[in-house]
Design a protein around this motif. Structure first.
Motif, mmCIF file in Angstrom:
data_model
loop_
_atom_site.group_PDB
_atom_site.id
_atom_site.type_symbol
_atom_site.label_atom_id
_atom_site.label_comp_id
_atom_site.label_asym_id
_atom_site.label_seq_id
_atom_site.Cartn_x
_atom_site.Cartn_y
_atom_site.Cartn_z
ATOM 1 N N GLY A 1 0.812 -1.217 0.000
ATOM 2 C CA GLY A 1 0.000 0.000 0.000
ATOM 3 C C GLY A 1 0.844 1.265 0.000
ATOM 4 N N ALA A 2 1.933 1.259 0.767
ATOM 5 C CA ALA A 2 2.823 2.421 0.791
ATOM 6 C C ALA A 2 3.476 2.625 -0.571
ATOM 7 C CB ALA A 2 3.884 2.239 1.867
ATOM 8 N N TRP A 3 3.909 1.540 -1.194
ATOM 9 C CA TRP A 3 4.527 1.640 -2.509
ATOM 10 C C TRP A 3 3.529 2.154 -3.542
ATOM 11 C CZ3 TRP A 3 3.663 -0.523 -7.292
ATOM 12 C CH2 TRP A 3 4.676 -0.346 -8.228
ATOM 13 N N THR A 4 2.317 1.628 -3.501
ATOM 14 C CA THR A 4 1.283 2.048 -4.447
ATOM 15 C C THR A 4 0.970 3.533 -4.296
ATOM 16 O OG1 THR A 4 0.310 -0.156 -4.405
ATOM 17 C CG2 THR A 4 -1.076 1.628 -5.215
ATOM 18 N N ARG B 1 -10.304 10.171 -4.747
ATOM 19 C CA ARG B 1 -11.544 9.442 -4.435
ATOM 20 C C ARG B 1 -11.262 7.954 -4.198
ATOM 21 N NH1 ARG B 1 -17.294 10.793 -6.165
ATOM 22 N NH2 ARG B 1 -18.381 8.856 -5.740
ATOM 23 N N LEU B 2 -10.378 7.356 -4.983
ATOM 24 C CA LEU B 2 -10.012 5.949 -4.802
ATOM 25 C C LEU B 2 -9.253 5.754 -3.494
ATOM 26 C CD1 LEU B 2 -9.810 3.039 -5.871
ATOM 27 C CD2 LEU B 2 -7.708 3.736 -7.034
ATOM 28 N N ALA B 3 -8.320 6.648 -3.209
ATOM 29 C CA ALA B 3 -7.563 6.561 -1.958
ATOM 30 C C ALA B 3 -8.494 6.684 -0.752
ATOM 31 C CB ALA B 3 -6.486 7.642 -1.922
ATOM 32 N N ALA C 1 -11.329 4.249 3.774
ATOM 33 C CA ALA C 1 -12.603 4.049 4.472
ATOM 34 C C ALA C 1 -12.869 2.563 4.685
ATOM 35 C CB ALA C 1 -13.740 4.680 3.673
ATOM 36 N N PHE C 2 -12.562 1.743 3.685
ATOM 37 C CA PHE C 2 -12.729 0.299 3.835
ATOM 38 C C PHE C 2 -11.830 -0.233 4.945
ATOM 39 C CE2 PHE C 2 -11.375 -4.015 2.881
ATOM 40 C CZ PHE C 2 -12.600 -4.663 2.895
#
Length: 65
Positions: free
Chosen positions: A26-29, A38-40, A45-46
């Motif tokens: 996740g950090a790399w992405t 909006r995606l982030a 939120a999930f």
């Protein structure tokens, strides 16, 4: 260590390694792919909802006992 204890230790290590790997992924992405805001926000939120659900299930289980 006997069989069941070794199996539980390996299972705990595997889940811990998977959690650590997902954090690094996740950090790399986020650092290199720059997802849209909006995606982030949806992904965060999930994750927050999953943590909240785990915490509430843990606390409710102790309260019922």
């Amino acid at each position: 260590m006997d069989g069941p204890a070794l199996s539980q230790a390996f299972s705990a290590f595997s889940f811990g390694a998977l959690s650590a790997a997902s954090l690094l992924l996740g950090a790399w992405t986020g650092a290199f792919l720059k997802p849209p805001p909006r995606l982030a926000a949806g992904i965060m939120a999930f994750g927050a909802g999953a943590l909240f659900a785990a915490l509430s299930l843990e606390l409710v289980g102790e309260a019922v006992e």
